[in-house]
Write a protein that holds these residues in place. Structure first.
Motif, PDB file in Angstrom:
ATOM      1  N   ALA A  49       2.171   2.303   8.821  1.00  0.00           N
ATOM      2  CA  ALA A  49       0.954   2.311   9.640  1.00  0.00           C
ATOM      3  C   ALA A  49       0.568   3.739  10.019  1.00  0.00           C
ATOM      4  O   ALA A  49      -0.604   4.111   9.957  1.00  0.00           O
ATOM      5  CB  ALA A  49       1.146   1.457  10.886  1.00  0.00           C
ATOM      6  N   GLU A  50       1.553   4.554  10.376  1.00  0.00           N
ATOM      7  CA  GLU A  50       1.264   5.948  10.726  1.00  0.00           C
ATOM      8  C   GLU A  50       0.688   6.706   9.538  1.00  0.00           C
ATOM      9  O   GLU A  50      -0.248   7.489   9.696  1.00  0.00           O
ATOM     10  CB  GLU A  50       2.535   6.638  11.232  1.00  0.00           C
ATOM     11  CG  GLU A  50       2.949   6.197  12.610  1.00  0.00           C
ATOM     12  CD  GLU A  50       4.268   6.805  13.065  1.00  0.00           C
ATOM     13  OE1 GLU A  50       4.881   7.601  12.315  1.00  0.00           O
ATOM     14  OE2 GLU A  50       4.695   6.476  14.192  1.00  0.00           O
ATOM     15  N   LYS A  51       1.213   6.482   8.359  1.00  0.00           N
ATOM     16  CA  LYS A  51       0.709   7.152   7.157  1.00  0.00           C
ATOM     17  C   LYS A  51      -0.728   6.750   6.845  1.00  0.00           C
ATOM     18  O   LYS A  51      -1.475   7.514   6.254  1.00  0.00           O
ATOM     19  CB  LYS A  51       1.606   6.858   5.954  1.00  0.00           C
ATOM     20  CG  LYS A  51       2.993   7.455   6.070  1.00  0.00           C
ATOM     21  CD  LYS A  51       3.844   7.077   4.889  1.00  0.00           C
ATOM     22  CE  LYS A  51       5.273   7.564   5.005  1.00  0.00           C
ATOM     23  NZ  LYS A  51       5.449   8.993   5.108  1.00  0.00           N
ATOM     24  N   THR A 105      -2.546   1.329  13.732  1.00  0.00           N
ATOM     25  CA  THR A 105      -1.487   0.925  14.651  1.00  0.00           C
ATOM     26  C   THR A 105      -0.543  -0.018  13.912  1.00  0.00           C
ATOM     27  O   THR A 105      -0.913  -0.646  12.920  1.00  0.00           O
ATOM     28  CB  THR A 105      -2.060   0.188  15.885  1.00  0.00           C
ATOM     29  OG1 THR A 105      -2.675  -1.033  15.442  1.00  0.00           O
ATOM     30  CG2 THR A 105      -3.064   1.057  16.638  1.00  0.00           C
ATOM     31  N   ARG A 106       0.675  -0.127  14.388  1.00  0.00           N
ATOM     32  CA  ARG A 106       1.641  -1.022  13.770  1.00  0.00           C
ATOM     33  C   ARG A 106       1.152  -2.460  13.845  1.00  0.00           C
ATOM     34  O   ARG A 106       1.270  -3.225  12.901  1.00  0.00           O
ATOM     35  CB  ARG A 106       3.027  -0.899  14.421  1.00  0.00           C
ATOM     36  CG  ARG A 106       4.089  -1.651  13.599  1.00  0.00           C
ATOM     37  CD  ARG A 106       5.150  -2.339  14.420  1.00  0.00           C
ATOM     38  NE  ARG A 106       4.692  -3.126  15.529  1.00  0.00           N
ATOM     39  CZ  ARG A 106       4.313  -4.407  15.459  1.00  0.00           C
ATOM     40  NH1 ARG A 106       4.302  -5.053  14.330  1.00  0.00           N
ATOM     41  NH2 ARG A 106       3.932  -5.048  16.546  1.00  0.00           N
ATOM     42  N   SER A 107       0.566  -2.822  14.976  1.00  0.00           N
ATOM     43  CA  SER A 107       0.105  -4.207  15.120  1.00  0.00           C
ATOM     44  C   SER A 107      -1.038  -4.524  14.153  1.00  0.00           C
ATOM     45  O   SER A 107      -1.096  -5.623  13.595  1.00  0.00           O
ATOM     46  CB  SER A 107      -0.284  -4.520  16.562  1.00  0.00           C
ATOM     47  OG  SER A 107      -1.355  -3.721  16.978  1.00  0.00           O
ATOM     48  N   SER A 167       0.563  -4.938  10.753  1.00  0.00           N
ATOM     49  CA  SER A 167       1.314  -6.187  10.744  1.00  0.00           C
ATOM     50  C   SER A 167       0.380  -7.385  10.542  1.00  0.00           C
ATOM     51  O   SER A 167       0.684  -8.301   9.784  1.00  0.00           O
ATOM     52  CB  SER A 167       2.102  -6.347  12.044  1.00  0.00           C
ATOM     53  OG  SER A 167       2.777  -7.576  12.081  1.00  0.00           O
ATOM     54  N   ASN A 168      -0.766  -7.359  11.218  1.00  0.00           N
ATOM     55  CA  ASN A 168      -1.747  -8.441  11.054  1.00  0.00           C
ATOM     56  C   ASN A 168      -2.235  -8.541   9.613  1.00  0.00           C
ATOM     57  O   ASN A 168      -2.440  -9.641   9.100  1.00  0.00           O
ATOM     58  CB  ASN A 168      -2.932  -8.243  11.990  1.00  0.00           C
ATOM     59  CG  ASN A 168      -2.612  -8.578  13.421  1.00  0.00           C
ATOM     60  OD1 ASN A 168      -1.687  -9.330  13.711  1.00  0.00           O
ATOM     61  ND2 ASN A 168      -3.354  -8.007  14.349  1.00  0.00           N
ATOM     62  N   TYR A 169      -2.432  -7.402   8.950  1.00  0.00           N
ATOM     63  CA  TYR A 169      -2.863  -7.408   7.556  1.00  0.00           C
ATOM     64  C   TYR A 169      -1.755  -7.969   6.669  1.00  0.00           C
ATOM     65  O   TYR A 169      -1.987  -8.834   5.826  1.00  0.00           O
ATOM     66  CB  TYR A 169      -3.217  -6.006   7.069  1.00  0.00           C
ATOM     67  CG  TYR A 169      -4.304  -5.313   7.841  1.00  0.00           C
ATOM     68  CD1 TYR A 169      -5.355  -6.017   8.420  1.00  0.00           C
ATOM     69  CD2 TYR A 169      -4.289  -3.939   7.998  1.00  0.00           C
ATOM     70  CE1 TYR A 169      -6.357  -5.370   9.118  1.00  0.00           C
ATOM     71  CE2 TYR A 169      -5.294  -3.280   8.689  1.00  0.00           C
ATOM     72  CZ  TYR A 169      -6.319  -4.002   9.248  1.00  0.00           C
ATOM     73  OH  TYR A 169      -7.300  -3.345   9.940  1.00  0.00           O
ATOM     74  N   GLU A 170      -0.551  -7.458   6.868  1.00  0.00           N
ATOM     75  CA  GLU A 170       0.567  -7.859   6.016  1.00  0.00           C
ATOM     76  C   GLU A 170       0.888  -9.347   6.161  1.00  0.00           C
ATOM     77  O   GLU A 170       1.263  -9.993   5.193  1.00  0.00           O
ATOM     78  CB  GLU A 170       1.792  -7.018   6.375  1.00  0.00           C
ATOM     79  CG  GLU A 170       2.918  -7.126   5.390  1.00  0.00           C
ATOM     80  CD  GLU A 170       4.037  -6.168   5.679  1.00  0.00           C
ATOM     81  OE1 GLU A 170       5.052  -6.613   6.258  1.00  0.00           O
ATOM     82  OE2 GLU A 170       3.905  -4.970   5.332  1.00  0.00           O
ATOM     83  N   ASN A 171       0.729  -9.878   7.348  1.00  0.00           N
ATOM     84  CA  ASN A 171       1.054 -11.281   7.606  1.00  0.00           C
ATOM     85  C   ASN A 171      -0.127 -12.228   7.403  1.00  0.00           C
ATOM     86  O   ASN A 171      -0.020 -13.423   7.664  1.00  0.00           O
ATOM     87  CB  ASN A 171       1.618 -11.437   9.016  1.00  0.00           C
ATOM     88  CG  ASN A 171       2.973 -10.772   9.129  1.00  0.00           C
ATOM     89  OD1 ASN A 171       3.860 -11.016   8.325  1.00  0.00           O
ATOM     90  ND2 ASN A 171       3.122  -9.907  10.113  1.00  0.00           N
ATOM     91  N   GLY A 199      -8.129   0.615  -0.059  1.00  0.00           N
ATOM     92  CA  GLY A 199      -8.241   1.838  -0.857  1.00  0.00           C
ATOM     93  C   GLY A 199      -7.142   2.834  -0.517  1.00  0.00           C
ATOM     94  O   GLY A 199      -6.547   3.445  -1.413  1.00  0.00           O
ATOM     95  N   ARG A 200      -6.862   3.002   0.772  1.00  0.00           N
ATOM     96  CA  ARG A 200      -5.787   3.911   1.185  1.00  0.00           C
ATOM     97  C   ARG A 200      -4.430   3.426   0.693  1.00  0.00           C
ATOM     98  O   ARG A 200      -3.593   4.221   0.256  1.00  0.00           O
ATOM     99  CB  ARG A 200      -5.765   4.067   2.704  1.00  0.00           C
ATOM    100  CG  ARG A 200      -6.858   4.986   3.225  1.00  0.00           C
ATOM    101  CD  ARG A 200      -6.640   5.279   4.692  1.00  0.00           C
ATOM    102  NE  ARG A 200      -7.672   4.571   5.441  1.00  0.00           N
ATOM    103  CZ  ARG A 200      -7.609   4.251   6.716  1.00  0.00           C
ATOM    104  NH1 ARG A 200      -6.541   4.524   7.420  1.00  0.00           N
ATOM    105  NH2 ARG A 200      -8.599   3.629   7.295  1.00  0.00           N
ATOM    106  N   LEU A 201      -4.202   2.100   0.782  1.00  0.00           N
ATOM    107  CA  LEU A 201      -2.948   1.543   0.284  1.00  0.00           C
ATOM    108  C   LEU A 201      -2.816   1.757  -1.224  1.00  0.00           C
ATOM    109  O   LEU A 201      -1.751   2.148  -1.710  1.00  0.00           O
ATOM    110  CB  LEU A 201      -2.871   0.046   0.599  1.00  0.00           C
ATOM    111  CG  LEU A 201      -2.521  -0.324   2.039  1.00  0.00           C
ATOM    112  CD1 LEU A 201      -2.876  -1.782   2.303  1.00  0.00           C
ATOM    113  CD2 LEU A 201      -1.038  -0.076   2.300  1.00  0.00           C
TER     114      LEU A 201
END
Length: 75
Positions: free
Chosen positions: A21-23, A27-29, A32-36, A47-49
């Protein structure tokens, strides 16, 4: 929509959600919402990913199994 590949790629890099998330300047949350699958990943973040993992957005969202990024076009 679920995005299992973003979790798999993160774990392959031995990163936790906070580190990635920092990269990505998130935010981590939020990450996390995207990943889950609780929230859709915005195109800008996809695009960043894709850039970070050197792959394509199509690979991240499961439209192709080809992990290699698309070749850059001539400008």
């Amino acid at each position: 929509m679920r995005y299992p590949r973003i979790k798999d790629l993160r774990e392959d890099q031995d990163l936790n959600q906070r580190e990635l998330a920092e990269k990505l300047f998130l935010t981590r949350s939020a990450y996390s919402n995207y990943e889950n699958g609780l929230r859709d990943v915005p195109a800008e973040v996809l695009g960043r990913l894709a850039d970070y993992y050197n792959t394509s957005v199509d690979y991240l969202i499961g439209r192709t199994d080809e992990r290699s990024p698309y070749p850059k076009g001539k400008k």
